[in-house]
Design an enzyme around this catalytic site. Structure first.
Site, PDB file in Angstrom:
ATOM      1  N   TYR A  14       0.809  -1.213   0.000  1.00  0.00           N
ATOM      2  CA  TYR A  14       0.000   0.000   0.000  1.00  0.00           C
ATOM      3  C   TYR A  14       0.849   1.273   0.000  1.00  0.00           C
ATOM      4  CZ  TYR A  14      -3.669  -3.235   1.536  1.00  0.00           C
ATOM      5  OH  TYR A  14      -4.558  -4.280   1.625  1.00  0.00           O
ATOM      6  N   HIS A  19      -4.300   6.500  -1.115  1.00  0.00           N
ATOM      7  CA  HIS A  19      -4.875   6.433   0.234  1.00  0.00           C
ATOM      8  C   HIS A  19      -3.810   6.615   1.317  1.00  0.00           C
ATOM      9  CE1 HIS A  19      -8.836   6.001   1.715  1.00  0.00           C
ATOM     10  NE2 HIS A  19      -8.882   4.707   1.958  1.00  0.00           N
ATOM     11  N   TYR A  72      -5.482  -0.586   9.611  1.00  0.00           N
ATOM     12  CA  TYR A  72      -6.153  -0.391   8.321  1.00  0.00           C
ATOM     13  C   TYR A  72      -7.076   0.809   8.444  1.00  0.00           C
ATOM     14  CZ  TYR A  72      -4.210  -4.719   6.461  1.00  0.00           C
ATOM     15  OH  TYR A  72      -3.345  -5.689   6.041  1.00  0.00           O
ATOM     16  N   ASN A  74     -10.151   1.811   7.826  1.00  0.00           N
ATOM     17  CA  ASN A  74     -11.515   1.931   8.351  1.00  0.00           C
ATOM     18  C   ASN A  74     -11.618   1.743   9.860  1.00  0.00           C
ATOM     19  OD1 ASN A  74     -11.038  -0.804   8.361  1.00  0.00           O
ATOM     20  ND2 ASN A  74     -12.999  -1.389   7.463  1.00  0.00           N
ATOM     21  N   ASN A 120     -13.009   6.663   4.792  1.00  0.00           N
ATOM     22  CA  ASN A 120     -13.394   5.730   5.857  1.00  0.00           C
ATOM     23  C   ASN A 120     -12.609   5.907   7.159  1.00  0.00           C
ATOM     24  OD1 ASN A 120     -15.529   4.462   4.528  1.00  0.00           O
ATOM     25  ND2 ASN A 120     -14.151   3.064   3.454  1.00  0.00           N
TER      26      ASN A 120
END
Length: 197
Positions: A14, A19, A72, A74, A120
């Site tokens: 990632y 993000h 993560y 969320n 999120n």
């Protein structure tokens, strides 16, 4: 003490996603301050990687806790709320650095008490606070050109080459905005940094 939270997803796959621009920005800020920004230089606590630093400007010293939640995206609020309670940090001293699809790449805004806009991590933080009354540094990553393109896939995609070439300049500006928020206050920082590259 101030709490500066960069939002992202942990893990190498990632690392360069849109993000993860929150992670990227706090790392760049640390480097500009001459600090080690590698994950190994952070401490693991409250479901986050954290690092305490002190900065002096104009004879004023501020203690700052930098955090990169490892839950993560969320579940980011679990880490943020826990850190604030443990260190007794007041909400006016919190700034969350996030990606924002409603701004073009290279645009940024310091804002207070706004909706989550589909982000999120922000959604979870606000849910756990029961309010949205905290500051954010929103770094624009734009929207996909095709309206049918899935937003989740888009923000979990990497920056294209043309944006990558401008990303260092964008992150440098973001790091200056964080520091201005701490020393100048949100209003002055917003006046100075809200806008495009």
């Amino acid at each position: 003490m101030y709490l500066v939270v960069g939002l992202g997803n942990y893990g190498a796959k990632y690392a360069m996603n849109r993000h993860n621009i929150g992670f990227m920005c706090v790392d760049v800020w640390l480097k500009t301050l001459g600090e080690n920004a590698s994950d190994s230089s952070f401490r693991e606590e409250h479901k986050a990687l954290t690092k305490k630093i002190k900065i002096t400007r104009g004879g004023v010293e501020q203690e700052i806790l930098i955090a990169k939640p490892q839950t993560y995206m969320n579940k980011s609020g679990e880490s943020v709320v826990s850190l604030m309670q443990f260190y007794k940090i007041q909400r006016p001293n919190l700034i969350v650095v996030q990606d924002d699809i409603d701004q073009a790449f290279g645009a940024m805004k310091i804002q207070f008490n706004r909706g989550h806009g589909g982000q999120n991590g922000i959604r979870n933080i606000s849910e756990l606070f029961g309010a949205a009354d905290y500051h954010r540094l929103k770094l624009g990553v734009g929207r996909p050109e095709h309206p049918g393109f899935d937003i989740g896939d888009y923000v979990l995609g990497n920056f294209p080459k043309d944006e990558l070439s401008l990303l260092p300049q964008f992150l440098d500006k973001g790091s200056l905005a964080i520091e201005s928020f701490i020393f100048d206050g949100a209003s002055k920082a917003a006046t100075k940094f809200n806008g495009n590259l």
